[in-house]
Scaffold this motif. Sequence first.
Motif, PDB file in Angstrom:
ATOM      1  N   ARG A   1       7.925  -3.277  -1.754  1.00 52.43           N
ATOM      2  CA  ARG A   1       7.733  -4.731  -1.647  1.00 52.43           C
ATOM      3  C   ARG A   1       8.006  -5.209  -0.233  1.00 52.43           C
ATOM      4  O   ARG A   1       7.273  -6.046   0.314  1.00 52.43           O
ATOM      5  CB  ARG A   1       8.634  -5.457  -2.647  1.00 52.43           C
ATOM      6  CG  ARG A   1       8.164  -5.398  -4.085  1.00 52.43           C
ATOM      7  CD  ARG A   1       8.852  -6.455  -4.930  1.00 52.43           C
ATOM      8  NE  ARG A   1      10.289  -6.241  -5.002  1.00 52.43           N
ATOM      9  CZ  ARG A   1      10.903  -5.535  -5.940  1.00 52.43           C
ATOM     10  NH1 ARG A   1      10.178  -4.950  -6.899  1.00 52.43           N
ATOM     11  NH2 ARG A   1      12.215  -5.397  -5.942  1.00 52.43           N
ATOM     12  N   GLN A   2       9.063  -4.685   0.380  1.00 50.94           N
ATOM     13  CA  GLN A   2       9.375  -5.057   1.752  1.00 50.94           C
ATOM     14  C   GLN A   2       8.262  -4.620   2.704  1.00 50.94           C
ATOM     15  O   GLN A   2       7.903  -5.351   3.634  1.00 50.94           O
ATOM     16  CB  GLN A   2      10.705  -4.428   2.182  1.00 50.94           C
ATOM     17  CG  GLN A   2      11.918  -4.939   1.413  1.00 50.94           C
ATOM     18  CD  GLN A   2      12.082  -6.438   1.536  1.00 50.94           C
ATOM     19  OE1 GLN A   2      11.778  -7.186   0.601  1.00 50.94           O
ATOM     20  NE2 GLN A   2      12.550  -6.897   2.678  1.00 50.94           N
ATOM     21  N   GLN A   3       7.717  -3.424   2.456  1.00 49.76           N
ATOM     22  CA  GLN A   3       6.621  -2.943   3.296  1.00 49.76           C
ATOM     23  C   GLN A   3       5.394  -3.826   3.142  1.00 49.76           C
ATOM     24  O   GLN A   3       4.678  -4.097   4.115  1.00 49.76           O
ATOM     25  CB  GLN A   3       6.296  -1.492   2.942  1.00 49.76           C
ATOM     26  CG  GLN A   3       7.364  -0.500   3.366  1.00 49.76           C
ATOM     27  CD  GLN A   3       7.101   0.898   2.838  1.00 49.76           C
ATOM     28  OE1 GLN A   3       6.322   1.094   1.890  1.00 49.76           O
ATOM     29  NE2 GLN A   3       7.738   1.885   3.441  1.00 49.76           N
ATOM     30  N   ASP A   4       5.131  -4.279   1.898  1.00 47.22           N
ATOM     31  CA  ASP A   4       3.989  -5.169   1.658  1.00 47.22           C
ATOM     32  C   ASP A   4       4.157  -6.484   2.411  1.00 47.22           C
ATOM     33  O   ASP A   4       3.202  -7.014   2.986  1.00 47.22           O
ATOM     34  CB  ASP A   4       3.846  -5.452   0.165  1.00 47.22           C
ATOM     35  CG  ASP A   4       3.058  -4.379  -0.559  1.00 47.22           C
ATOM     36  OD1 ASP A   4       2.496  -3.501   0.122  1.00 47.22           O
ATOM     37  OD2 ASP A   4       3.016  -4.407  -1.798  1.00 47.22           O
ATOM     38  N   ILE A   5       5.382  -7.026   2.396  1.00 53.08           N
ATOM     39  CA  ILE A   5       5.644  -8.275   3.107  1.00 53.08           C
ATOM     40  C   ILE A   5       5.408  -8.097   4.603  1.00 53.08           C
ATOM     41  O   ILE A   5       4.765  -8.921   5.264  1.00 53.08           O
ATOM     42  CB  ILE A   5       7.085  -8.761   2.834  1.00 53.08           C
ATOM     43  CG1 ILE A   5       7.232  -9.182   1.372  1.00 53.08           C
ATOM     44  CG2 ILE A   5       7.452  -9.916   3.764  1.00 53.08           C
ATOM     45  CD1 ILE A   5       8.658  -9.450   0.955  1.00 53.08           C
TER      46      ILE A   5
ATOM     47  N   ALA B   1      -3.821  -5.388  -7.586  1.00 53.22           N
ATOM     48  CA  ALA B   1      -3.602  -6.825  -7.716  1.00 53.22           C
ATOM     49  C   ALA B   1      -2.346  -7.220  -6.956  1.00 53.22           C
ATOM     50  O   ALA B   1      -1.312  -6.573  -7.062  1.00 53.22           O
ATOM     51  CB  ALA B   1      -3.466  -7.202  -9.191  1.00 53.22           C
ATOM     52  N   GLY B   2      -2.455  -8.275  -6.156  1.00 49.85           N
ATOM     53  CA  GLY B   2      -1.318  -8.770  -5.413  1.00 49.85           C
ATOM     54  C   GLY B   2      -1.142  -8.144  -4.044  1.00 49.85           C
ATOM     55  O   GLY B   2      -0.333  -8.633  -3.252  1.00 49.85           O
ATOM     56  N   ARG B   3      -1.878  -7.077  -3.761  1.00 45.86           N
ATOM     57  CA  ARG B   3      -1.731  -6.457  -2.450  1.00 45.86           C
ATOM     58  C   ARG B   3      -2.532  -7.237  -1.415  1.00 45.86           C
ATOM     59  O   ARG B   3      -3.693  -7.578  -1.635  1.00 45.86           O
ATOM     60  CB  ARG B   3      -2.212  -5.013  -2.476  1.00 45.86           C
ATOM     61  CG  ARG B   3      -2.023  -4.309  -1.131  1.00 45.86           C
ATOM     62  CD  ARG B   3      -2.355  -2.840  -1.187  1.00 45.86           C
ATOM     63  NE  ARG B   3      -2.003  -2.193   0.079  1.00 45.86           N
ATOM     64  CZ  ARG B   3      -2.149  -0.894   0.327  1.00 45.86           C
ATOM     65  NH1 ARG B   3      -2.623  -0.091  -0.606  1.00 45.86           N
ATOM     66  NH2 ARG B   3      -1.802  -0.390   1.500  1.00 45.86           N
ATOM     67  N   HIS B   4      -1.893  -7.497  -0.282  1.00 48.61           N
ATOM     68  CA  HIS B   4      -2.615  -8.179   0.794  1.00 48.61           C
ATOM     69  C   HIS B   4      -3.667  -7.230   1.368  1.00 48.61           C
ATOM     70  O   HIS B   4      -3.382  -6.072   1.655  1.00 48.61           O
ATOM     71  CB  HIS B   4      -1.649  -8.601   1.895  1.00 48.61           C
ATOM     72  CG  HIS B   4      -2.352  -9.261   3.047  1.00 48.61           C
ATOM     73  ND1 HIS B   4      -2.666 -10.602   3.045  1.00 48.61           N
ATOM     74  CD2 HIS B   4      -2.816  -8.750   4.219  1.00 48.61           C
ATOM     75  CE1 HIS B   4      -3.277 -10.900   4.175  1.00 48.61           C
ATOM     76  NE2 HIS B   4      -3.379  -9.814   4.905  1.00 48.61           N
ATOM     77  N   VAL B   5      -4.866  -7.736   1.496  1.00 49.24           N
ATOM     78  CA  VAL B   5      -5.970  -6.944   2.035  1.00 49.24           C
ATOM     79  C   VAL B   5      -6.131  -7.277   3.508  1.00 49.24           C
ATOM     80  O   VAL B   5      -6.345  -8.437   3.874  1.00 49.24           O
ATOM     81  CB  VAL B   5      -7.279  -7.210   1.261  1.00 49.24           C
ATOM     82  CG1 VAL B   5      -8.411  -6.381   1.837  1.00 49.24           C
ATOM     83  CG2 VAL B   5      -7.094  -6.903  -0.221  1.00 49.24           C
ATOM     84  N   SER B   6      -6.017  -6.279   4.364  1.00 43.44           N
ATOM     85  CA  SER B   6      -6.125  -6.493   5.805  1.00 43.44           C
ATOM     86  C   SER B   6      -7.531  -6.960   6.166  1.00 43.44           C
ATOM     87  O   SER B   6      -8.486  -6.751   5.407  1.00 43.44           O
ATOM     88  CB  SER B   6      -5.810  -5.192   6.548  1.00 43.44           C
ATOM     89  OG  SER B   6      -6.846  -4.251   6.345  1.00 43.44           O
ATOM     90  N   PRO B   7      -7.697  -7.611   7.331  1.00 37.23           N
ATOM     91  CA  PRO B   7      -9.036  -8.049   7.739  1.00 37.23           C
ATOM     92  C   PRO B   7     -10.053  -6.912   7.781  1.00 37.23           C
ATOM     93  O   PRO B   7     -11.188  -7.077   7.349  1.00 37.23           O
ATOM     94  CB  PRO B   7      -8.787  -8.637   9.136  1.00 37.23           C
ATOM     95  CG  PRO B   7      -7.371  -9.080   9.115  1.00 37.23           C
ATOM     96  CD  PRO B   7      -6.642  -8.076   8.274  1.00 37.23           C
ATOM     97  N   ALA B   8      -9.643  -5.755   8.307  1.00 31.46           N
ATOM     98  CA  ALA B   8     -10.573  -4.630   8.373  1.00 31.46           C
ATOM     99  C   ALA B   8     -10.978  -4.172   6.983  1.00 31.46           C
ATOM    100  O   ALA B   8     -12.148  -3.856   6.725  1.00 31.46           O
ATOM    101  CB  ALA B   8      -9.934  -3.472   9.148  1.00 31.46           C
ATOM    102  N   ALA B   9     -10.007  -4.127   6.048  1.00 34.66           N
ATOM    103  CA  ALA B   9     -10.306  -3.726   4.678  1.00 34.66           C
ATOM    104  C   ALA B   9     -11.166  -4.777   3.980  1.00 34.66           C
ATOM    105  O   ALA B   9     -12.053  -4.444   3.186  1.00 34.66           O
ATOM    106  CB  ALA B   9      -9.022  -3.483   3.905  1.00 34.66           C
TER     107      ALA B   9
END
Length: 311
Positions: free
Chosen positions: A74-78, A280-288
């Motif tokens: 979770r911390q890595q996702d943030i 679900a809930g994972r932030h998708v980077s601009p490149a992705a």
Amino acid sequence: MDEKLDARRTHYFMQVMSRGSVRGAAEVLDMDPSAVSRAIAALERDCGIALFERRGRGVVPTDAGHILARYIKRQQDIQESFFSEIDSLRKAERGHIDLVLGEGFVELMFERVLPGYWRSHPEVTLDIDVARTSEIVQRIVDDRAYIGLVFQPPNDARLRTHYSRPEPIRAIVREDHPLTQLRRPLLLTDLADYPGASMQEGFGVRQHIQAAEISEQVRLRNVLTTSSFKALWQFAAAGIGYALTPPIAVTADMRTQRLASLPLANPILNQGSLHVLSRAGRHVSPAARELLDHIVRGIGATAAPATDTVE
């Protein structure tokens, strides 16, 4: 807790968890196993509880270890979300994306998606792994892949579908096969007298076929089960029998073969669909995000065959 958790130790912890042993983690980290072991011991003292227990020659996480791993992710996702948003503001075009997909999607990716994507994002690197449905879902859920392409994933609240499209399962045979003379959607009883080929356990295609067998009370005679969609097409092209597969799995070299794609009557075999997934809930980077858009456009441009003949 944040003040107690040393970033270096938590990194070692995640490597041990991933590799299943201190020695395996040490090899990846290029460290002495005793140094990794001391770091884990120090982390356990910080947490006040055991994080691993020995199992054979390796280790497995305790309940506390699983809780810590979820917290770290979770911390890595943030953190990843923060830097992704900063990158978006800077309009950065660099990055790395992990994809996992079924073999039937590989050629489509290189024909309709990746050339255009790399022209506009030349600095982005990709890792493409080929796996069966169950493995694809697990890697997406575990954040080991950003994007997954799969046929008929299970209903799982942890998955987000960015695009889906109906993709019926067909009977693929050579044009001179007796089944082509029936001129109607085939029942499974029509197939029962002929040798067949199907995907192995763990593939969504196989699960649909098994459900259809139960509904019609028919047991098909598979002389070949495989993890390769290409092997199914080659089986049919060789004139050995029929292969059950979605038309999306056709490859360029198979289009030159004299093959027919025959519709099936069972509604279960016509309810399948292909999906483009992320967690679900994972932030998708601009490149992705850009890659997802390219994938959706590429797959959307390919329609299921409107006729019974593969062209």
